[in-house]
Design an enzyme around this catalytic site. Structure first.
Site, PDB file in Angstrom:
ATOM      1  N   HIS A  85      29.886  -6.157 -16.091  1.00  0.00           N
ATOM      2  CA  HIS A  85      30.967  -5.387 -15.480  1.00  0.00           C
ATOM      3  C   HIS A  85      31.633  -4.445 -16.488  1.00  0.00           C
ATOM      4  O   HIS A  85      31.770  -4.783 -17.670  1.00  0.00           O
ATOM      5  CB  HIS A  85      32.016  -6.325 -14.895  1.00  0.00           C
ATOM      6  CG  HIS A  85      31.513  -7.138 -13.743  1.00  0.00           C
ATOM      7  ND1 HIS A  85      31.476  -6.659 -12.458  1.00  0.00           N
ATOM      8  CD2 HIS A  85      31.014  -8.399 -13.682  1.00  0.00           C
ATOM      9  CE1 HIS A  85      30.983  -7.582 -11.653  1.00  0.00           C
ATOM     10  NE2 HIS A  85      30.697  -8.649 -12.368  1.00  0.00           N
ATOM     11  N   SER A 134      33.052 -14.971 -12.725  1.00  0.00           N
ATOM     12  CA  SER A 134      32.929 -13.528 -12.944  1.00  0.00           C
ATOM     13  C   SER A 134      34.247 -12.967 -13.463  1.00  0.00           C
ATOM     14  O   SER A 134      35.310 -13.282 -12.923  1.00  0.00           O
ATOM     15  CB  SER A 134      32.565 -12.847 -11.625  1.00  0.00           C
ATOM     16  OG  SER A 134      32.428 -11.460 -11.795  1.00  0.00           O
ATOM     17  N   GLU A 170      23.024 -30.481 -22.073  1.00  0.00           N
ATOM     18  CA  GLU A 170      23.044 -29.930 -20.716  1.00  0.00           C
ATOM     19  C   GLU A 170      22.456 -30.979 -19.775  1.00  0.00           C
ATOM     20  O   GLU A 170      21.351 -31.481 -20.007  1.00  0.00           O
ATOM     21  CB  GLU A 170      22.232 -28.645 -20.655  1.00  0.00           C
ATOM     22  CG  GLU A 170      21.812 -28.177 -19.281  1.00  0.00           C
ATOM     23  CD  GLU A 170      22.980 -27.964 -18.329  1.00  0.00           C
ATOM     24  OE1 GLU A 170      22.881 -28.412 -17.176  1.00  0.00           O
ATOM     25  OE2 GLU A 170      23.993 -27.360 -18.757  1.00  0.00           O
TER      26      GLU A 170
END
Length: 565
Positions: free
Chosen positions: A131, A426, A113
């Site tokens: 969700h 998302s 990373e």
């Protein structure tokens, strides 16, 4: 793909400034434009939603400077010569979830990373909602893995000792004429698509659930299965569990280039040495296109999309009990976004946002006042009691969508030993635990197979959360270790003992932000105004260095940290 038809659309919109061609199974868009909105519009004219034929954006944008890429300041040979079976590029929720799945196998797995911590970009800059799957049509990878991931979260968070709550999602409507089509949609989502609890609720139940909503709503589309989690907390937990099971993590490590011979990656060059992995996983978020380019396997484009969220003081935490949104709102409502919400968070604050702003800068996390103002103007029409005066902090993330608005989860098309997990936006937080086993499986397949570990341990012990203990438990803990009785952060009631726990973690990040992500000092109303110097002192004492060596985010740190052993 009707390329001639696409070219006609481009000519009508831009004259002869933009051209399109089908090359190597991709839609290449070329030309020159000085408005970024026009670049985005041109590419969308050539894209087909959920298509596997991806738009590659090669339009030269002349209206702004190239967005600078953030690179770590450290340069050493800590990784030089290592030959991992699988190299995972990217330490967000996608990379961490895949990394953990790979450690189920008898493999040498390394995650790199480039940030100074895990979840340094989009995975720490989102709403944290899990969700339920009511907003996506069947047939997309997003919808498939969103529904699977939602079902996994309770057990996953139990295993990893991460707080998770089912709070419910409520989409509210004023127009009674929309009740029947909304009821049909709810039936389809529940009975065909497989959501857990999607249904229409009437006015009485709606205001019983969310009494702070504006008056005048007639009904709502409701799903009890929506949840909230700390997005950076779950990312860190996944990576720590991977380390527990034998994987390695290297922070402050950027991929700078790759050697590719005969369609195979033979070497990966980083600021910490050259690696020789057998397989590379591209989970680099907004930088996934650049990683694909390095690998000679660029067949998609990422167009960054900023979103700003505001966090409110806990004194107004009871205003919204779950996640509430008005999908019919037009203020700041743009295509390809859910439109934002007012929501509770895993830590008991209230969140307002996000908006959606296309940008050419992939790592510009600056928050501007206009975004905050527009977001509040919109969401006040749903929850009128929210106020900018209650904001204690705000943050801006940059999403990583493709022009097809779906995930890319597949092996390389030109390069054999790369697997892409790209275009993850998302509901990526929800979906990542569900698609991670499949992506890991692709890597194992490319390796020719791998044996699973019999002793893989899916559990991880979280951090203390002393303030949540009952008085007897807290008293016993303090008697055992007095550090847990020394309160350092008054707003969040975080003790010295918990800060030391964060510094002794499997992936130690000895910075103010690193400690904050793990045990939350500085996350309350004063945002570290009181506890910041105290936390700095504890970190310095733990490391045995002057306080001047301790940094906020590690960006200018002279300390060599971030490679697990």
């Amino acid at each position: 793909m009707d390329i001639k038809g696409k070219q006609k659309l481009l000519r009508a919109a831009f004259g002869n400034r933009v051209h399109v061609a089908l090359e190597d199974g991709c839609v290449h868009v070329t030309g020159e434009l000085d408005d970024w909105g026009d670049v985005i519009r041109a590419c969308y004219l050539c894209a087909e939603k959920y298509s596997k034929i991806h738009v590659v954006n090669d339009i030269r944008f002349t209206g702004g400077e190239d967005g600078s890429v953030r690179l770590p300041s450290v340069a050493d040979s800590a990784l030089d010569g290592q030959r991992p079976d699988v190299l995972v590029v990217g330490g967000g929720i996608t990379g961490a979830a895949i990394f953990r799945e790979l450690t189920r196998y008898k493999l040498d797995v390394l995650l790199v990373e480039k940030g100074s911590d895990l979840a340094a970009a989009a995975s720490s800059r989102n709403t944290g909602e899990i969700h339920p799957g009511v907003d996506l049509k069947k047939g997309s990878l997003k919808q498939r893995y969103e529904i699977l991931g939602n079902r996994m979260y309770e057990e996953l968070c139990r295993q990893l000792d991460v707080p998770f709550r089912r709070v419910g999602q409520t989409s509210v409507f004023r127009n009674e004429g929309l009740r029947v089509p909304t009821a049909i949609l709810a039936w389809k989502r529940r009975n065909i698509d497989g959501t857990q609890g999607t249904r229409v609720i009437g006015k009485k139940e709606l205001y019983q659930r969310e009494p702070a909503l504006a008056p005048g709503f007639r009904f709502a589309l409701y799903d009890w299965s929506a949840g909230v989690v700390c997005p950076y907390g779950i990312t860190i937990a996944l990576a720590e569990n991977g380390v527990k099971n034998g994987g390695k993590v290297s922070l402050n490590t950027a991929c700078l280039g790759m050697d590719v011979r005969d369609g195979v990656i033979t070497a990966v060059h980083t600021n910490r040495g050259t690696l020789y992995p057998k397989v590379v996983i591209n989970a680099a978020g907004v930088m996934a296109e650049e990683v694909a380019q390095m690998a000679g396997d660029r067949f998609f484009s990422i167009h960054p999309r900023k979103g700003t969220n505001s966090i409110l003081d806990k004194k107004v935490s009871d205003s919204i009990r779950g996640v509430a949104a008005d999908p019919m709102q037009k203020i700041n409502r743009q295509a390809h976004t859910k439109g934002g919400c007012v929501a509770t968070t895993a830590h008991g604050n209230m969140l307002v946002g996000p908006d959606a702003v296309e940008t050419w800068e992939k790592e510009n996390f600056a928050t501007d006042a206009q975004s905050v103002a527009k977001t509040f103007a919109k969401q006040k029409q749903t929850v009128p009691g929210i106020s900018e005066r209650d904001v204690i902090t705000w943050f801006t993330g940059v999403r990583a969508p493709t022009f097809e608005e779906d995930f890319i989860l597949e092996k390389g098309r030109k390069t054999k030993n790369i697997v892409h997990a790209a275009g993850i936006q998302s509901p990526g937080l929800t979906a990542a635990p569900a698609f991670a086993p499949d992506v890991a499986g692709m890597a194992v397949e490319e390796l020719g197979g791998a044996e699973k570990k019999e002793d893989f341990d899916p559990t991880r012990r979280g951090y203390g959360r002393v303030a949540k203990l009952d008085p007897a438990e807290r008293d016993a803990l303090i008697r055992k270790n007095p550090d847990y009785g020394v309160i350092v952060c008054r707003c969040e009631e975080i003790s010295r003992g918990e800060i030391l726990d964060a510094l002794r973690a499997p992936i130690c990040v000895p910075t103010l932000d690193g400690v904050k992500r793990r045990v939350r000092p500085g996350s309350g109303r004063c945002q570290g105004g009181f506890c910041g110097p105290l936390v700095t002192g504890i970190i310095a004492e733990f490391l045995g260095v002057p306080v001047s060596d301790v940094t906020k985010d590690g960006g200018d740190s002279i300390m060599n940290y971030g490679v697990t052993k």
